[in-house]
Scaffold this motif. Sequence first.
Motif, PDB file in Angstrom:
ATOM      1  N   ASP A  47       6.615   2.506   2.332  1.00 18.63           N
ATOM      2  CA  ASP A  47       6.063   3.609   2.667  1.00 18.63           C
ATOM      3  C   ASP A  47       4.700   3.418   2.298  1.00 18.63           C
ATOM      4  O   ASP A  47       3.523   3.841   2.785  1.00 18.63           O
ATOM      5  N   MET A  48       4.522   2.917   1.089  1.00 17.05           N
ATOM      6  CA  MET A  48       3.303   3.055   0.490  1.00 17.05           C
ATOM      7  C   MET A  48       2.341   1.933   0.851  1.00 17.05           C
ATOM      8  O   MET A  48       1.093   2.287   1.064  1.00 17.05           O
ATOM      9  N   LEU A  49       2.931   0.794   1.341  1.00 15.55           N
ATOM     10  CA  LEU A  49       1.989  -0.403   1.718  1.00 15.55           C
ATOM     11  C   LEU A  49       1.638   0.007   3.152  1.00 15.55           C
ATOM     12  O   LEU A  49       0.400  -0.090   3.701  1.00 15.55           O
ATOM     13  N   GLU A  50       2.500   0.827   3.916  1.00 15.29           N
ATOM     14  CA  GLU A  50       2.266   1.113   5.349  1.00 15.29           C
ATOM     15  C   GLU A  50       1.250   2.199   5.364  1.00 15.29           C
ATOM     16  O   GLU A  50       0.837   2.636   6.482  1.00 15.29           O
ATOM     17  N   GLY A  51       1.250   2.840   4.255  1.00 21.34           N
ATOM     18  CA  GLY A  51       0.615   4.389   4.224  1.00 21.34           C
ATOM     19  C   GLY A  51       1.165   5.385   5.336  1.00 21.34           C
ATOM     20  O   GLY A  51       0.409   6.090   6.021  1.00 21.34           O
ATOM     21  N   LYS A  52       2.550   5.327   5.020  1.00 20.95           N
ATOM     22  CA  LYS A  52       3.358   6.363   5.761  1.00 20.95           C
ATOM     23  C   LYS A  52       2.630   7.740   5.753  1.00 20.95           C
ATOM     24  O   LYS A  52       2.470   8.004   4.767  1.00 20.95           O
ATOM     25  N   LYS A  53       2.337   8.381   6.749  1.00 20.81           N
ATOM     26  CA  LYS A  53       1.954   9.727   6.653  1.00 20.81           C
ATOM     27  C   LYS A  53       2.962  10.885   6.026  1.00 20.81           C
ATOM     28  O   LYS A  53       4.123  10.699   6.380  1.00 20.81           O
ATOM     29  N   ALA A  54       2.551  11.545   5.247  1.00 23.51           N
ATOM     30  CA  ALA A  54       3.432  12.515   4.538  1.00 23.51           C
ATOM     31  C   ALA A  54       3.793  13.588   5.407  1.00 23.51           C
ATOM     32  O   ALA A  54       3.148  13.745   6.851  1.00 23.51           O
ATOM     33  N   GLU A  77      -9.561 -11.152   2.809  1.00 22.98           N
ATOM     34  CA  GLU A  77     -10.974 -11.136   3.161  1.00 22.98           C
ATOM     35  C   GLU A  77     -11.405 -10.010   3.510  1.00 22.98           C
ATOM     36  O   GLU A  77     -12.673  -9.528   3.241  1.00 22.98           O
ATOM     37  N   LEU A  78     -10.486  -8.877   3.631  1.00 24.21           N
ATOM     38  CA  LEU A  78     -11.086  -7.322   4.035  1.00 24.21           C
ATOM     39  C   LEU A  78     -11.553  -6.765   2.541  1.00 24.21           C
ATOM     40  O   LEU A  78     -10.755  -7.255   1.608  1.00 24.21           O
ATOM     41  N   ASP A  79     -12.529  -5.939   2.573  1.00 19.95           N
ATOM     42  CA  ASP A  79     -12.971  -5.402   1.724  1.00 19.95           C
ATOM     43  C   ASP A  79     -11.841  -4.789   0.533  1.00 19.95           C
ATOM     44  O   ASP A  79     -11.001  -4.064   1.052  1.00 19.95           O
ATOM     45  N   ASP A  80     -11.771  -5.098  -0.611  1.00 23.54           N
ATOM     46  CA  ASP A  80     -10.637  -4.814  -1.500  1.00 23.54           C
ATOM     47  C   ASP A  80     -10.881  -3.064  -1.770  1.00 23.54           C
ATOM     48  O   ASP A  80     -10.204  -2.695  -2.749  1.00 23.54           O
ATOM     49  N   HIS A  81     -12.120  -2.701  -1.511  1.00 20.34           N
ATOM     50  CA  HIS A  81     -12.136  -1.325  -1.899  1.00 20.34           C
ATOM     51  C   HIS A  81     -11.418  -0.463  -0.761  1.00 20.34           C
ATOM     52  O   HIS A  81     -11.131   0.807  -1.203  1.00 20.34           O
ATOM     53  N   VAL A  82     -11.023  -0.995   0.217  1.00 25.34           N
ATOM     54  CA  VAL A  82     -10.451  -0.192   1.537  1.00 25.34           C
ATOM     55  C   VAL A  82      -8.763  -0.313   0.726  1.00 25.34           C
ATOM     56  O   VAL A  82      -8.167  -1.397   0.070  1.00 25.34           O
ATOM     57  N   THR A  83      -8.283   0.720   1.032  1.00 26.19           N
ATOM     58  CA  THR A  83      -6.839   0.837   0.755  1.00 26.19           C
ATOM     59  C   THR A  83      -5.977  -0.144   1.487  1.00 26.19           C
ATOM     60  O   THR A  83      -6.458  -0.687   2.653  1.00 26.19           O
ATOM     61  N   ILE A  84      -4.621  -0.350   0.701  1.00 20.64           N
ATOM     62  CA  ILE A  84      -3.807  -1.418   1.380  1.00 20.64           C
ATOM     63  C   ILE A  84      -3.513  -0.873   2.953  1.00 20.64           C
ATOM     64  O   ILE A  84      -3.657  -1.790   3.897  1.00 20.64           O
ATOM     65  N   PRO A  85      -3.130   0.167   2.996  1.00 18.31           N
ATOM     66  CA  PRO A  85      -2.611   0.801   4.156  1.00 18.31           C
ATOM     67  C   PRO A  85      -3.765   0.494   5.389  1.00 18.31           C
ATOM     68  O   PRO A  85      -3.590   0.069   6.405  1.00 18.31           O
ATOM     69  N   ASN A  86      -4.892   0.924   4.984  1.00 16.75           N
ATOM     70  CA  ASN A  86      -6.009   0.742   5.893  1.00 16.75           C
ATOM     71  C   ASN A  86      -6.266  -0.691   6.295  1.00 16.75           C
ATOM     72  O   ASN A  86      -6.657  -1.162   7.400  1.00 16.75           O
ATOM     73  N   ARG A  87      -6.099  -1.488   5.158  1.00 12.57           N
ATOM     74  CA  ARG A  87      -6.401  -3.117   5.398  1.00 12.57           C
ATOM     75  C   ARG A  87      -5.377  -3.457   6.420  1.00 12.57           C
ATOM     76  O   ARG A  87      -5.431  -4.529   7.325  1.00 12.57           O
ATOM     77  N   GLN A 125       7.090   4.018 -11.709  1.00 13.44           N
ATOM     78  CA  GLN A 125       5.703   3.587 -12.152  1.00 13.44           C
ATOM     79  C   GLN A 125       5.493   2.024 -12.129  1.00 13.44           C
ATOM     80  O   GLN A 125       4.151   1.867 -11.721  1.00 13.44           O
ATOM     81  N   HIS A 126       6.393   1.284 -12.273  1.00 15.92           N
ATOM     82  CA  HIS A 126       6.043  -0.016 -12.237  1.00 15.92           C
ATOM     83  C   HIS A 126       5.732  -0.412 -10.925  1.00 15.92           C
ATOM     84  O   HIS A 126       4.839  -1.533 -10.732  1.00 15.92           O
ATOM     85  N   LEU A 127       6.341  -0.052  -9.814  1.00 16.90           N
ATOM     86  CA  LEU A 127       6.077  -0.384  -8.693  1.00 16.90           C
ATOM     87  C   LEU A 127       4.656   0.202  -8.112  1.00 16.90           C
ATOM     88  O   LEU A 127       4.028  -0.733  -7.264  1.00 16.90           O
ATOM     89  N   ASP A 128       4.390   1.317  -8.629  1.00 16.91           N
ATOM     90  CA  ASP A 128       2.924   1.568  -8.425  1.00 16.91           C
ATOM     91  C   ASP A 128       1.829   0.647  -9.016  1.00 16.91           C
ATOM     92  O   ASP A 128       0.845   0.425  -8.119  1.00 16.91           O
ATOM     93  N   GLU A 129       2.312   0.247 -10.287  1.00 17.76           N
ATOM     94  CA  GLU A 129       1.237  -0.849 -10.762  1.00 17.76           C
ATOM     95  C   GLU A 129       1.187  -2.022  -9.988  1.00 17.76           C
ATOM     96  O   GLU A 129       0.120  -2.656  -9.595  1.00 17.76           O
ATOM     97  N   TYR A 130       2.511  -2.355  -9.456  1.00 18.53           N
ATOM     98  CA  TYR A 130       2.615  -3.610  -8.878  1.00 18.53           C
ATOM     99  C   TYR A 130       1.850  -3.684  -7.447  1.00 18.53           C
ATOM    100  O   TYR A 130       1.098  -4.584  -7.334  1.00 18.53           O
ATOM    101  N   MET A 131       2.057  -2.472  -7.091  1.00 20.44           N
ATOM    102  CA  MET A 131       1.267  -2.406  -5.807  1.00 20.44           C
ATOM    103  C   MET A 131      -0.173  -2.266  -5.880  1.00 20.44           C
ATOM    104  O   MET A 131      -0.919  -2.689  -4.905  1.00 20.44           O
ATOM    105  N   GLN A 132      -0.715  -1.714  -6.888  1.00 18.34           N
ATOM    106  CA  GLN A 132      -2.048  -1.753  -7.277  1.00 18.34           C
ATOM    107  C   GLN A 132      -2.706  -3.295  -7.538  1.00 18.34           C
ATOM    108  O   GLN A 132      -3.504  -3.764  -6.749  1.00 18.34           O
ATOM    109  N   GLY A 133      -1.731  -4.093  -7.973  1.00 18.49           N
ATOM    110  CA  GLY A 133      -2.077  -5.588  -8.169  1.00 18.49           C
ATOM    111  C   GLY A 133      -2.076  -6.093  -6.662  1.00 18.49           C
ATOM    112  O   GLY A 133      -2.849  -7.195  -6.358  1.00 18.49           O
ATOM    113  N   LEU A 134      -1.477  -5.657  -5.766  1.00 21.04           N
ATOM    114  CA  LEU A 134      -0.956  -6.293  -4.493  1.00 21.04           C
ATOM    115  C   LEU A 134      -2.472  -6.141  -3.926  1.00 21.04           C
ATOM    116  O   LEU A 134      -2.840  -6.908  -2.935  1.00 21.04           O
ATOM    117  N   SER A 135      -3.191  -5.297  -4.303  1.00 24.81           N
ATOM    118  CA  SER A 135      -4.486  -5.222  -3.581  1.00 24.81           C
ATOM    119  C   SER A 135      -5.488  -6.381  -3.853  1.00 24.81           C
ATOM    120  O   SER A 135      -6.293  -6.617  -3.143  1.00 24.81           O
TER     121      SER A 135
END
Length: 772
Positions: A528-535, A381-391, A343-353
Amino acid sequence: MSKKDIEEISKEQQRADMVIHEIGKKIDKLEGNKKDVGGDAGHLRETFWEDVTVNFDEPDDVLETHISLRQQAELLGERERSIGQIHKQLKTLEKLKYSPYFGRIDFKEDQEDAEAIYIGITSFMDQNDENFYIYDWRAPISSVYYDYSPGAASYKTPEGKIDGELQLKRQFLIRDGKILNLFDTGVTIGDELLLEVLGTNASSMMKSIVATIQKEQNRIIRNETSKYLIVQGVAGSGKTSAALQRVAFLLYRHRDTLKSDNIMLFSPNPLFNSYVSTVLPELGEENMQQTTWHEYILNRVGKSFDVEDPFTQLEALLSDENEQSSKLRLAGIQYKSSLPFKQHLDEYMQGLSKDGMVFKNITFRKKVLISKEELARKFYELDDHVTIPNRMQSLKDWAQSEMRKHAKAERKQSWVDEEMMLLDKEDYLSAYKAAQKNNRDDDEFSYFDKEEVVLRKVIVNKRFKSIYKGIKNLRFIDYGQIYKNAFDKRSDDLSDDEWTSIVNTTIVNLEQGILWNEDATAFAYLKDMLEGKKANTGIRQVFIDEAQDYSAFQISYIKQLFPYSKMTFLGDLNQAIFAHGNDEFLRDGTDEDVEKITLTKSYRSTSEIIEFTRSMAHNGDEIEPFNRHGNKPLVIEVPNKKTILAHIEGDLQHLKEEGNKTIAIICKTQKESMEVYESLKGSGGVRLLEKGTISYEKGISVVPAYLAKGIEFDAVILYNSSVYVNEMEKELFYTACTRAMHELYVYREENIPNPFLDNIDKEAFRLKKISN
Ligand SMILES: Nc1ncnc2c1ncn2[C@@H]1O[C@H](COP(=O)(O)OP(=O)(O)OP(=O)(O)O)[C@@H](O)[C@H]1O
C-alpha cells in the motif's frame, strides 16, 4: 397482582389498543399507496418504450433519445424507490403492531406539566403528525429512560440541556398487542425484564437489546464525540450488542449524512457476520459493511500469494508438539506484528527512495521487453524528491508507452501470421468493422490492405492486453523480493536463533508463494505504501469487535487506512486468543481524542458459570454477574479421552430434555473437533462448524474454541479441558467456558492436571467421577 396493578395494566392496555388501532390505520393507508405507486410503476414498465422517442438518425436525435430514455428511467426508478420505502415502513409498522413500545417515562420539564413518553423501536405519530404516540428509542428524550432512575434527570438536545424530573419509569412486555407484563423500575432498567430476556434460550441469531440497554452500555451507544472509543468489557458484557445498537443510533442521529455504507464492522469470523446480521434489520436499519481482517487483507495482497488465515496459524501453534519450533514461530509472530517492525518497514521504505527497489522483467513470449534493471534505472532517474508512489505512476506511464512501441513492432512478427490463420469469425468481423471505419475518411478504398493491418493490430493488442493490465496494476514491482529484503537488519529484541529462524522461514515461504498470517498485514502495508493506495474516505465509522485479537501493527495500519473515520474498538483482554499483541487496542489511553469505557457486568451466563470462570480472568474479582441463577457447572472426571466420547451422547440427550436449544461441544482445535464430529455424526443432528461456515443453526454444534468467539449457546460441553495448559490456551479455555448461557459441562481426564481448573474453588462446581 394487586387491584391497583390490574387497573394500571387495564389502562395501559386501552392505550396500547388505541395506538395499535392507529398503526393498523396507517398500515391500510400505506397499503393503498403501495397499490397506487405499484400500479404506476407497473404501467410505466409496460409502456416504457411508448413514452420514449427513439431516433438515431442524426446526432441531435441521438441526444434527444438519450434524454428521453433517461427521464423515463428516472421516473421508473423514483416510483420503485418509493415502493421500497413503503415496504420498509410497512415492515416496521408490522413490528410496532406486534409490540408498539417497551418503555414509558413520565418526564416533567421544569415549569411544565409531566408528559408521558412511550418508547419503542421507532417513532409513530398521530394522523396530523402533531403528537408522538411512540418515541424512537434513539430520540434525545429517550436517553432519560436509559440513564436515570426516578428523580432529577436531564437530557441533551441539539439546542442544549433540558432539566426536569423523571416521575415514572415503566417497562412493558407486549407481545401480539397484549401487555403480558408491566414493571415500574428503579435504578437499573428492570431487572425483572432483563431476567426474563436473559433467561430464555439462545436463538441462532443475535437479538436487539434496545428494551433493556443498561446505563453503561448507553454511554457507548450514544457517544458522539470521541474519535476513538475504546471499550474493554468482560465476556458477555454486551460489547457486540452495544456496538450494533450504536450503529443504529448513529444512523438515526446522522441520517442525512451517514448511510449504512459509510460504516464498516471488522468481525472475528464469517460465522459471526451472519450471527449478528439480523439485529439492525430488526431495528429497521440496513446492515453496515462487514468484513474480517483476513478478507480485507486478501484484497490488498492480491492473488500472487497464498495467504494463511489466522485460524490456520492458530491451529499450527496449538498443534505443534515441538516446543522449540513453536517458540521460534511465536517469536516471529510477535516481531512481525509489532510497532517496532512497522517502524522498521517505514525506515526501510524511506531508504528505497534512494536505492533497493526491485522490479520484475516485463516479458512477452519469453522475450524480455523491459528488463528489471531498466525499470530500476528509470525509477531512480526520476527526481528523488518525488514520493515513491508518484514515481511509480511516472514509471507506469513510461512502461505503458514503451509497451505500445513494442506492440507496434511486434505486429510484423511471424507468430502474428500464424495466429491470423487461426482467427475466429468474431475477430474477423471486428477487424472488418474497424477497417471499414478507418476507410470512411479515406479518398481511396483499399480495404484489403487495411484489413491485414487491422487484423495484425487486433491480434497483437489482444495478446498485449494482459501486459497493459499488469503494468496498470504495477505488477512489475517485485514485492516478494522487496519484503524479503526488509529483513536486512536483526532486531535487538531477538536472539540469533530467533532471527535466523524468522529470516529463513520468511524466505522459504516467499519463494513458495506463501504468506503466513503474520506476514500478510506487513506485506499489504508495504504494498500500500509503495503504491500510495488512497485512504478509504467513504467510511466514516469503523467498528472493531474482538479488538484484543488485533496486533499493534494492525491497529496502527487500520488508523492509517481510515483516517477520516471515527473508530470504536471493543475487546476483552481475557479472550486474547492469538499469539500476537493483545492489549494494544487499549494503548492509546492517553490521547485526547480517546474515550475509554470499561464494562464489568456480565449478562450472558448465570452467576454460577461466572463464578466458575472468574479465577481464569485477569482482574476476575471485578466481574459482576447479573443476578440470574442456574446449575453450578459440572466437571466430569473420566479415566481417558475415549470415555468422553462414550458419555457425551448421554449428556446431549439430557441437555436437550432440559430445554436447551443450542448446544455446543467446544474443542481446542479443528482436528479435535473433526474427531468428535466423526464419532457423533451417526446420532444425527450434529453439525461441525469450520472456519468457512457462515451460519449456525439451532441444535448441536461441534466447534473449535476460536470459532465460537463472539457467539453463545444455551449449553456448552467443553470436550477435554486437560489439553489446555499454557497462557494462550488459558484464554481459549476461558473464551470457551464463557460461551455458555445456562449450562456448562467440562470434561477432564483424571490424573492430568489442568492448572486453571485446579485453581477454581471446589465450591464453584459439581464434580462427577466416571470410572469407565
Ligand atoms: N442490556 C442488555 N439487555 C439484554 N441482553 C443483554 C444486554 N446486554 C447484553 N445482553 C445479552 O448478553 C449476551 C452477551 O452480549 P454480547 O455478545 O454483546 O457480549 P460481548 O461482550 O460481546 O461478549 P463476548 O466478548 O463474550 O463475546 C447476549 O445474549 C446479549 O443479548
